[in-house]
Scaffold this motif. Sequence first.
Motif, short mmCIF file in Angstrom:
data_model
loop_
_atom_site.label_atom_id
_atom_site.label_comp_id
_atom_site.label_asym_id
_atom_site.label_seq_id
_atom_site.Cartn_x
_atom_site.Cartn_y
_atom_site.Cartn_z
N THR A 69 28.29 90.67 -1.99
CA THR A 69 29.26 91.54 -1.34
C THR A 69 28.90 91.85 0.11
O THR A 69 29.73 92.35 0.86
CB THR A 69 29.36 92.88 -2.10
N GLY A 70 27.65 91.56 0.49
CA GLY A 70 27.21 91.88 1.83
C GLY A 70 26.86 93.34 2.02
O GLY A 70 26.67 93.80 3.16
N GLN A 71 26.72 94.11 0.93
CA GLN A 71 26.41 95.53 1.03
C GLN A 71 24.91 95.77 1.15
O GLN A 71 24.12 95.08 0.51
CB GLN A 71 26.92 96.28 -0.20
N VAL A 72 24.56 96.76 1.96
CA VAL A 72 23.18 97.21 2.11
C VAL A 72 23.08 98.62 1.58
O VAL A 72 23.91 99.48 1.90
CB VAL A 72 22.73 97.18 3.58
N ALA A 73 22.07 98.89 0.76
CA ALA A 73 21.82 100.23 0.24
C ALA A 73 20.54 100.77 0.84
O ALA A 73 19.59 100.02 1.10
CB ALA A 73 21.72 100.21 -1.29
N THR A 74 20.52 102.07 1.09
CA THR A 74 19.33 102.75 1.57
C THR A 74 19.02 103.92 0.66
O THR A 74 19.93 104.46 0.01
CB THR A 74 19.51 103.26 3.01
N ALA A 75 17.77 104.33 0.61
CA ALA A 75 17.36 105.46 -0.21
C ALA A 75 17.29 106.71 0.65
O ALA A 75 16.77 106.67 1.77
CB ALA A 75 16.01 105.19 -0.87
#
Length: 220
Positions: free
Chosen positions: A189-195
Amino acid sequence: MVFAMVRATSELLKMPDNEADAWRQRTRDDLMCPVPRCSTPDLLAVHRETRRDGFRHKSSGGGDHKPESVFHVQAKGQIANWLRSEYPRSTTTIEKPSTPARERVADLMIESRAGHRVAFEVQYASLTIKHWKERHRSYSLDHKIADVWVFGHTGRQFKATADGILKLNELQQHIAASGAMVFWLNPITGQVATAEEVVYAGGQKYRIPACKEGAHKTSA
């Protein structure tokens, strides 16, 4: 699989969604599985009704490689595409040695014209804190290379509960506690997740980079 490799150049290409029909001939003629040493590298472009368009192996064996291997290769392609788009005057290379002696080979390396280097490491497999420290020290202290660590979006590196809380593993906690950002990437999806965590100060709510075990998952 949404990335394929150009046979002649080894370039990684991502198929846009709903374009399988336009990619069919090129896939047959010029493209192959991007996973190294795939036993059946021929691919077909496939239109899917319930998922995005992409590629599949022409043979029924599916290349006989693990899903993590496919995700890892595609994550490198996704990051490379982004770096080349955002920093066109710099040089981005997949599988780039840090020295001529190949003491360390980065998943990706971006190098500015001034000689500044940033290594990107994509981590789907397990990695101990000890081994991470060794690799981090090699980059940052021995070779003066900034290193960015991007974790996989599934499997042992991504443990999310039903209510959307992501549990950082020991390595991710260690990186967060060091003051660095913790990233995850979904190459499909090209999504980036951060905490992040929520703190309160002066009656205001703030979201800051996570430095403890439980953190909310955000994506962009």
